[in-house]
Design a protein around this motif. Structure first.
Motif, short mmCIF file in Angstrom:
data_model
loop_
_atom_site.label_atom_id
_atom_site.label_comp_id
_atom_site.label_asym_id
_atom_site.label_seq_id
_atom_site.Cartn_x
_atom_site.Cartn_y
_atom_site.Cartn_z
N ARG A 1 0.83 -1.21 0.00
CA ARG A 1 0.00 0.00 0.00
C ARG A 1 0.87 1.26 0.00
O ARG A 1 0.55 2.24 -0.68
N LEU A 2 1.97 1.24 0.75
CA LEU A 2 2.87 2.40 0.76
C LEU A 2 3.51 2.60 -0.62
O LEU A 2 3.67 3.75 -1.06
N ASN A 3 3.86 1.51 -1.28
CA ASN A 3 4.42 1.62 -2.63
C ASN A 3 3.40 2.20 -3.60
O ASN A 3 3.75 2.98 -4.48
N MET A 4 2.15 1.81 -3.43
CA MET A 4 1.10 2.36 -4.29
C MET A 4 0.95 3.86 -4.07
O MET A 4 0.80 4.62 -5.02
N VAL A 5 1.01 4.28 -2.81
CA VAL A 5 0.92 5.72 -2.51
C VAL A 5 2.10 6.44 -3.12
O VAL A 5 1.95 7.50 -3.73
N ASP A 6 3.28 5.87 -2.98
CA ASP A 6 4.48 6.47 -3.57
C ASP A 6 4.34 6.58 -5.08
O ASP A 6 4.68 7.60 -5.67
N ASP A 7 3.84 5.51 -5.71
CA ASP A 7 3.65 5.53 -7.17
C ASP A 7 2.63 6.59 -7.56
O ASP A 7 2.84 7.32 -8.53
N LYS A 8 1.54 6.67 -6.81
CA LYS A 8 0.52 7.68 -7.11
C LYS A 8 1.10 9.09 -6.94
O LYS A 8 0.83 9.97 -7.75
N ASN A 9 1.88 9.28 -5.88
CA ASN A 9 2.50 10.59 -5.67
C ASN A 9 3.47 10.92 -6.79
O ASN A 9 3.52 12.05 -7.26
N GLU A 10 4.23 9.92 -7.22
CA GLU A 10 5.18 10.15 -8.30
C GLU A 10 4.44 10.49 -9.60
O GLU A 10 4.84 11.41 -10.32
N ILE A 11 3.36 9.78 -9.86
CA ILE A 11 2.56 10.07 -11.06
C ILE A 11 1.97 11.47 -10.96
O ILE A 11 2.00 12.24 -11.92
N ARG A 12 1.46 11.83 -9.80
CA ARG A 12 0.87 13.16 -9.61
C ARG A 12 1.93 14.25 -9.76
O ARG A 12 1.68 15.29 -10.36
N ILE A 13 3.11 14.00 -9.24
CA ILE A 13 4.20 14.98 -9.39
C ILE A 13 4.56 15.14 -10.86
O ILE A 13 4.74 16.26 -11.34
N LYS A 14 4.62 14.03 -11.59
CA LYS A 14 4.91 14.11 -13.02
C LYS A 14 3.82 14.88 -13.75
O LYS A 14 4.11 15.69 -14.64
N GLN A 15 2.56 14.63 -13.38
CA GLN A 15 1.45 15.37 -14.00
C GLN A 15 1.57 16.86 -13.71
O GLN A 15 1.38 17.69 -14.61
N LEU A 16 1.87 17.20 -12.47
CA LEU A 16 2.01 18.60 -12.11
C LEU A 16 3.17 19.26 -12.85
O LEU A 16 3.06 20.40 -13.29
N LEU A 17 4.26 18.53 -13.00
CA LEU A 17 5.41 19.07 -13.74
C LEU A 17 5.05 19.28 -15.21
O LEU A 17 5.46 20.28 -15.81
N MET A 18 4.29 18.35 -15.78
CA MET A 18 3.87 18.52 -17.17
C MET A 18 2.94 19.73 -17.32
O MET A 18 3.08 20.51 -18.26
N GLU A 19 2.01 19.88 -16.38
CA GLU A 19 1.11 21.04 -16.41
C GLU A 19 1.89 22.34 -16.25
O GLU A 19 1.60 23.33 -16.94
N LEU A 20 2.86 22.33 -15.37
CA LEU A 20 3.70 23.51 -15.17
C LEU A 20 4.48 23.83 -16.44
O LEU A 20 4.56 24.99 -16.85
N ASN A 21 5.01 22.81 -17.08
CA ASN A 21 5.76 22.99 -18.32
C ASN A 21 4.86 23.57 -19.41
O ASN A 21 5.26 24.47 -20.14
N GLU A 22 3.63 23.05 -19.51
CA GLU A 22 2.68 23.58 -20.49
C GLU A 22 2.37 25.04 -20.20
O GLU A 22 2.30 25.86 -21.11
N SER A 23 2.18 25.35 -18.93
CA SER A 23 1.90 26.74 -18.55
C SER A 23 3.06 27.65 -18.90
O SER A 23 2.86 28.76 -19.40
N ILE A 24 4.26 27.17 -18.65
CA ILE A 24 5.44 27.97 -18.98
C ILE A 24 5.53 28.18 -20.48
O ILE A 24 5.87 29.27 -20.94
#
Length: 189
Positions: free
Chosen positions: A85-108
């Motif tokens: 379960r902790l690994n799943m949370v870590d994976d979800k957080n990593e995916i969310r961070i990647k999504q946020l970075l992509m959104e930030l890059n698009e905004s930039i």
């Protein structure tokens, strides 16, 4: 939060996979870590809670173990389930961070386009007024100096345009004169 997840994961791995610590040591270290945890994150607590209960139910002494108590193998299974379960949370957080970075890059990337569009819209709003005011001031200055002081208007056509402008001004008022002058000026050039 990630350091907390890492601490729990490392402790579980030491116990379940590497077998570097005993069940009793795991119990002690887990409770210390749990006690230090000040995050009070409800979602995280829901992940850790089953392991907390398993640690509470663990009894390292088989001779006094009750039917509700857990042995070392059961504690290992509870720890492995929590690790998943902790690994799943870590994976979800990593995916969310990647999504946020992509959104930030698009905004930039779109920011310069947005700035250009806003600047263009604002210029379209204010530029006509600036041109009109500037042209009106220049025409007014020309009127004050008179035709003789213009110097550059020596061609016959320029003199005719100046006379037309003077007539328009006197007949239709200053603002209409500006508009007519703009039209005459554009025809000359």
């Amino acid at each position: 939060m990630n350091s907390l997840i890492s601490a729990y994961k490392n402790l579980i791995v030491l116990f379940t996979d590497k077998k570097e610590i005993s069940a009793s040591e795991f119990e002690t270290e887990f409770l210390k870590l749990f006690k230090k945890d000040k995050s009070f994150d409800e979602n995280f607590y829901e992940i850790i809670k089953p392991l907390f209960y398993a640690v509470e139910d663990f009894c390292s002494y088989p001779e006094i173990r009750d039917h509700d108590d857990l042995d070392e193998n059961q504690l290992i299974e509870a720890a492995k389930a929590t690790l998943e379960r902790l690994n799943m949370v870590d994976d979800k957080n990593e995916i969310r961070i990647k999504q946020l970075l992509m959104e930030l890059n698009e905004s930039i990337n779109t920011l310069p386009l947005l700035i250009n569009r806003v600047v263009e819209e604002k210029l379209n709003e204010i530029l006509p007024a600036i041109v009109k005011n500037t042209l009106s001031e220049e025409l007014h200055a020309l009127d004050l100096r008179g035709f003789e002081n213009l110097g550059g208007l020596t061609s016959r056509r320029s003199r005719q345009n100046w006379k037309k402008r003077q007539n328009i001004r006197s007949n239709h008022g200053f603002q209409k004169g500006v508009l007519q002058y703009e039209i005459i000026f554009q025809m000359d050039h």
